[in-house]
Design a protein around this motif. Structure first.
Motif, PDB file in Angstrom:
ATOM      1  N   THR A  61      29.071  38.009  46.881  1.00 18.75           N
ATOM      2  CA  THR A  61      28.989  37.852  45.421  1.00 18.75           C
ATOM      3  C   THR A  61      28.115  38.920  44.789  1.00 18.75           C
ATOM      4  OG1 THR A  61      29.341  35.476  45.606  1.00 18.75           O
ATOM      5  CG2 THR A  61      28.354  36.267  43.568  1.00 18.75           C
ATOM      6  N   GLU A  62      26.983  39.245  45.431  1.00 11.90           N
ATOM      7  CA  GLU A  62      26.090  40.246  44.831  1.00 11.90           C
ATOM      8  C   GLU A  62      26.758  41.616  44.754  1.00 11.90           C
ATOM      9  OE1 GLU A  62      24.649  39.583  49.160  1.00 11.90           O
ATOM     10  OE2 GLU A  62      25.398  38.392  47.474  1.00 11.90           O
ATOM     11  N   ASP A  63      27.600  41.949  45.747  1.00  3.98           N
ATOM     12  CA  ASP A  63      28.321  43.226  45.714  1.00  3.98           C
ATOM     13  C   ASP A  63      29.379  43.210  44.611  1.00  3.98           C
ATOM     14  OD1 ASP A  63      26.788  43.989  47.840  1.00  3.98           O
ATOM     15  OD2 ASP A  63      28.368  43.779  49.346  1.00  3.98           O
TER      16      ASP A  63
ATOM     17  N   LYS B  38      35.399  35.398  28.783  1.00  2.00           N
ATOM     18  CA  LYS B  38      36.422  36.364  28.357  1.00  2.00           C
ATOM     19  C   LYS B  38      36.780  37.280  29.528  1.00  2.00           C
ATOM     20  CE  LYS B  38      33.547  37.558  25.151  1.00  2.00           C
ATOM     21  NZ  LYS B  38      32.618  36.422  25.396  1.00  2.00           N
ATOM     22  N   VAL B  39      38.086  37.429  29.748  1.00  2.00           N
ATOM     23  CA  VAL B  39      38.570  38.148  30.935  1.00  2.00           C
ATOM     24  C   VAL B  39      39.703  39.096  30.559  1.00  2.00           C
ATOM     25  CG1 VAL B  39      39.687  37.855  33.185  1.00  2.00           C
ATOM     26  CG2 VAL B  39      37.989  36.189  32.424  1.00  2.00           C
ATOM     27  N   MET B  40      39.679  40.311  31.109  1.00  2.00           N
ATOM     28  CA  MET B  40      40.846  41.195  31.019  1.00  2.00           C
ATOM     29  C   MET B  40      41.018  41.923  32.345  1.00  2.00           C
ATOM     30  SD  MET B  40      39.958  44.662  28.786  1.00  2.00           S
ATOM     31  CE  MET B  40      41.578  45.378  29.142  1.00  2.00           C
ATOM     32  N   PHE B  41      42.262  42.281  32.643  1.00  2.00           N
ATOM     33  CA  PHE B  41      42.586  43.006  33.872  1.00  2.00           C
ATOM     34  C   PHE B  41      43.267  44.323  33.517  1.00  2.00           C
ATOM     35  CE2 PHE B  41      41.778  38.936  35.692  1.00  2.00           C
ATOM     36  CZ  PHE B  41      41.491  39.145  37.042  1.00  2.00           C
TER      37      PHE B  41
ATOM     38  N   SER C  42      40.294  37.629  40.650  1.00  2.00           N
ATOM     39  CA  SER C  42      40.849  36.359  40.179  1.00  2.00           C
ATOM     40  C   SER C  42      40.100  35.179  40.786  1.00  2.00           C
ATOM     41  CB  SER C  42      42.334  36.266  40.522  1.00  2.00           C
ATOM     42  OG  SER C  42      43.063  37.289  39.878  1.00  2.00           O
ATOM     43  N   GLU C  43      39.755  35.306  42.052  1.00  2.00           N
ATOM     44  CA  GLU C  43      38.983  34.259  42.732  1.00  2.00           C
ATOM     45  C   GLU C  43      37.652  34.028  42.015  1.00  2.00           C
ATOM     46  OE1 GLU C  43      36.482  33.902  46.895  1.00  2.00           O
ATOM     47  OE2 GLU C  43      38.344  35.066  46.926  1.00  2.00           O
ATOM     48  N   HIS C  44      37.005  35.113  41.613  1.00  2.00           N
ATOM     49  CA  HIS C  44      35.719  34.995  40.917  1.00  2.00           C
ATOM     50  C   HIS C  44      35.882  34.441  39.505  1.00  2.00           C
ATOM     51  CE1 HIS C  44      32.672  36.593  43.672  1.00  2.00           C
ATOM     52  NE2 HIS C  44      33.638  37.347  44.162  1.00  2.00           N
ATOM     53  N   VAL C  45      36.986  34.773  38.843  1.00  2.00           N
ATOM     54  CA  VAL C  45      37.248  34.197  37.515  1.00  2.00           C
ATOM     55  C   VAL C  45      37.376  32.679  37.632  1.00  2.00           C
ATOM     56  CG1 VAL C  45      38.911  34.017  35.624  1.00  2.00           C
ATOM     57  CG2 VAL C  45      38.357  36.256  36.558  1.00  2.00           C
TER      58      VAL C  45
ATOM     59  N   ILE D 136      34.819  29.750  35.848  1.00  4.02           N
ATOM     60  CA  ILE D 136      35.208  28.771  34.829  1.00  4.02           C
ATOM     61  C   ILE D 136      35.239  27.337  35.383  1.00  4.02           C
ATOM     62  CG2 ILE D 136      36.502  30.484  33.487  1.00  4.02           C
ATOM     63  CD1 ILE D 136      39.094  29.219  34.639  1.00  4.02           C
ATOM     64  N   GLY D 137      34.939  27.190  36.675  1.00  4.78           N
ATOM     65  CA  GLY D 137      34.915  25.846  37.258  1.00  4.78           C
ATOM     66  C   GLY D 137      36.291  25.259  37.482  1.00  4.78           C
ATOM     67  N   ALA D 138      37.253  26.117  37.854  1.00 10.65           N
ATOM     68  CA  ALA D 138      38.605  25.636  38.143  1.00 10.65           C
ATOM     69  C   ALA D 138      38.603  24.810  39.431  1.00 10.65           C
ATOM     70  CB  ALA D 138      39.556  26.822  38.293  1.00 10.65           C
ATOM     71  N   PRO D 139      39.557  23.907  39.605  1.00 14.36           N
ATOM     72  CA  PRO D 139      39.634  23.135  40.855  1.00 14.36           C
ATOM     73  C   PRO D 139      39.709  24.066  42.063  1.00 14.36           C
ATOM     74  CG  PRO D 139      41.182  22.280  39.233  1.00 14.36           C
ATOM     75  CD  PRO D 139      40.638  23.555  38.658  1.00 14.36           C
ATOM     76  N   GLU D 140      39.022  23.701  43.136  1.00 21.87           N
ATOM     77  CA  GLU D 140      38.998  24.555  44.326  1.00 21.87           C
ATOM     78  C   GLU D 140      40.383  24.740  44.929  1.00 21.87           C
ATOM     79  OE1 GLU D 140      36.140  23.425  47.238  1.00 21.87           O
ATOM     80  OE2 GLU D 140      34.446  23.542  45.851  1.00 21.87           O
TER      81      GLU D 140
END
Length: 314
Positions: free
Chosen positions: A38-40, A146-149, A242-245, A249-253
């Motif tokens: 995560t830190e990287d 807020k997210v953009m790719f 995407s995994e980090h997004v 946001i606290g999406a279901p695992e």
């Protein structure tokens, strides 16, 4: 077991343990290499944001805003349960992001593969920012993640051409294609598919702001100099970002970003395919297309030396 047999077997036993340990360690290191701590990942995010901020300032792209531009508001999708604002950039995994938002918003236990491509682009269940009055828009921009790719501008361009001009979509393969044929062919009745050269000539002949969203510069779609995105994802690191997004946001695992493709039998547009198309262009077209996407290259830190970039990726 007699001592003589033990004498011969013991070295092989020890050797076996050493070999097993070596390959177990190698396998562990190999698996660890696929996981970015995560830190990287946060450090990479900071680099992307710092580059963006610096380029915005140098090119006078920062502007006072009384309200959100209507075209930008139309590119932003809001998901209220998890307080997510997502900017849609076509040809950068947006269909799968909209499937993900649909599942989040509906709170359904379903697979992304159950949602058809056409349906996800037509449903009214996922809301655009443009549907809300300006004060509410500002509230979302202040309080939602807020997210953009983004994607390498030239790979995105090739992907748009392959997707929209080489398939039988009524609007693009008929209306847009006929407009291109009328501009560049002596025989106006020709039905041969639009070439990549014709497509690029068509794009560089139009004003930047008038371009279709599938090949319009990314910075014009999402206005990243004036909307401070919390996460700047890239197509090149789509799975990880995407995994980090979803975590943020606290999406279901159980929910994962899908890797569905509309035309499943075709290879995704990659470095080799992009180079194959770019080599069909003359030097003037290459320079003009680079100029068109110059701010995308600079803001999102993509190199214009595309030959080296895509050769390394392949």
């Amino acid at each position: 077991m007699n001592q003589k047999a033990l004498f011969f077997l013991l070295p092989n036993f020890i050797f076996g343990i050493i070999i097993f340990g070596f390959f177990s360690l190698k396998q562990k290191n190999l698996m660890d290499s696929f996981h970015v701590p995560t830190e990287d990942w946060l450090a990479i995010q900071n680099d992307r944001k710092n580059t963006l901020a610096s380029v915005c300032q140098k090119n006078n792209l920062l502007k006072p805003r009384s309200k959100l531009d209507s075209l930008v508001a139309n590119q932003l999708f809001v998901e209220h349960k998890h307080k997510l604002t997502y900017c849609e950039v076509p040809k950068v995994g947006c269909s799968n992001w909209k499937r993900t938002i649909f599942i989040l918003q509906a709170g359904l236990e379903m697979e992304a593969s159950e949602i058809e491509h056409d349906h996800i682009h037509q449903t009214s269940l996922i809301k655009r920012m443009a549907a809300y009055p300006p004060p509410i828009q500002e509230e979302f921009l202040s309080n939602y993640t807020k997210v953009m790719f983004t994607r390498h501008p030239l790979e995105r361009l090739v992907s748009a051409y392959r997707d929209k001009l080489l398939h039988s979509e009524p609007y693009y393969s008929t209306t847009v294609a006929n407009e291109i044929r009328a501009m560049f062919r002596k025989n106006k009745n020709s039905s041969e598919k639009v070439s990549f050269q014709e497509f690029v000539s068509f794009i560089i002949a139009k004003p930047m702001n008038a371009l279709d969203i599938h090949w319009k510069p990314m910075f014009l779609l999402c206005d990243p100099c004036n909307i401070h995105y919390d996460i700047l994802g890239k197509y090149e690191t789509l799975g990880l970002d995407s995994e980090h997004v979803l975590k943020a946001i606290g999406a279901p695992e159980s929910l994962q970003y899908p890797s569905l493709k509309r035309y499943g039998s075709e290879k995704r547009t990659n470095g080799d395919i992009t180079l194959e198309y770019l080599r069909q262009l003359n030097s003037e077209q290459i320079e003009k297309i680079k100029k068109l996407y110059e701010m995308d290259f600079l803001l999102f830190n993509y190199t214009m030396k595309y030959e080296d970039y895509f050769s390394l990726k392949s």
